[in-house]
Design an enzyme around this catalytic site. Structure first.
Site, PDB file in Angstrom:
ATOM      1  CD  GLU A  37      -3.490  -1.787  -1.112  1.00  0.00           C
ATOM      2  OE1 GLU A  37      -3.765  -0.588  -1.277  1.00  0.00           O
ATOM      3  OE2 GLU A  37      -3.827  -2.423  -0.079  1.00  0.00           O
ATOM      4  CG  ASP A  44      -1.758   1.240   1.341  1.00  0.00           C
ATOM      5  OD1 ASP A  44      -2.712   1.400   0.560  1.00  0.00           O
ATOM      6  OD2 ASP A  44      -1.445   2.077   2.211  1.00  0.00           O
TER       7      ASP A  44
END
Length: 230
Positions: free
Chosen positions: A114, A44
């Site tokens: 992610e 992320d």
């Protein structure tokens, strides 16, 4: 190269040296404690920085608020889930019995996307993962039309209101997570120290709960006469 992943490597455009990193990135917590959550956390941050950098360099005349708005659009859950599907990640996700059938769930696809980024970063280096990310995003970034970017997500809008009024940004935190893996409810709290405000809201993911919390805070600011300046 592990044979069963050779096709997947070709789709990703990256060959893992340590395949166990990829396997962990694809493993949901319903399967084992050794799952993708930590890699998702790392990925992320890597993704957010890469997108921020490319937007900063490509759109040199955009103000900070517009750049934040555009980045939010590119890293939101729906976008990540669509990219994950286009890269066939759903075909390789490893789920436990309680989550069978969840390969197409947006939240799981977003998290895996992610996590794979985090895995590539650990398996290589920043320059390599950046190159891979930009390859995945190239069709999206090349088709950006600034004239069509009008609707802000609530967190971006709240950020602009606060910055325009020289106020610090709110701090978001998870208060509770209720329900089973496939039907969780997140309660998120947002705190604005400058305005002495504390707001909470629920959503089926952390990001959705944060957006709803931001919406509530925008309403409260509006009642105090604080609006976004055009």
């Amino acid at each position: 190269m592990v044979p069963e992943y050779s096709r997947f490597y070709n789709i990703l455009g990256y060959n893992f040296k340590d395949c166990t990193l990829l396997i962990r990135a694809l493993t949901h917590r319903s399967k084992t404690k050794k799952n993708y959550e930590r890699l998702e956390f790392l990925g992320d941050s890597v993704l957010s920085f890469v997108i921020a950098e490319v937007l900063y360099k490509q759109f040199t005349d955009l103000a900070e608020g517009k750049l934040s708005q555009l980045r939010s659009k590119l890293v939101k859950g729906t976008t990540l889930a669509q990219l994950a599907s286009s890269l066939k990640m759903d075909e390789y996700i490893i789920l436990g019995a309680s989550e069978q059938g969840g390969h197409k769930r947006e939240k799981i696809l977003e998290d895996v996307f992610e996590a794979v980024i985090g895995a590539i970063y650990l398996d290589s280096d920043f320059a390599t993962v950046k190159k891979v990310i930009l390859k995945w995003y190239q069709p999206i970034i090349s088709s950006i039309n600034l004239d069509t970017i009008k609707v802000k997500d609530s967190k971006s809008k709240l950020q602009e209101i606060l910055l325009q009024n020289a106020l610090s940004l709110p701090e978001y935190s998870i208060e509770t997570i209720d329900g089973k893996d496939h039907e969780q409810q997140f309660t998120v709290v947002a705190v604005s120290k400058d305005l002495n405000l504390r707001v909470k809201a629920q959503g089926t993911s952390r990001k959705k709960a944060e957006q709803k919390t931001a919406e509530k805070m925008i309403e409260m600011l509006s009642q105090q006469g604080l609006h976004e300046k055009k």
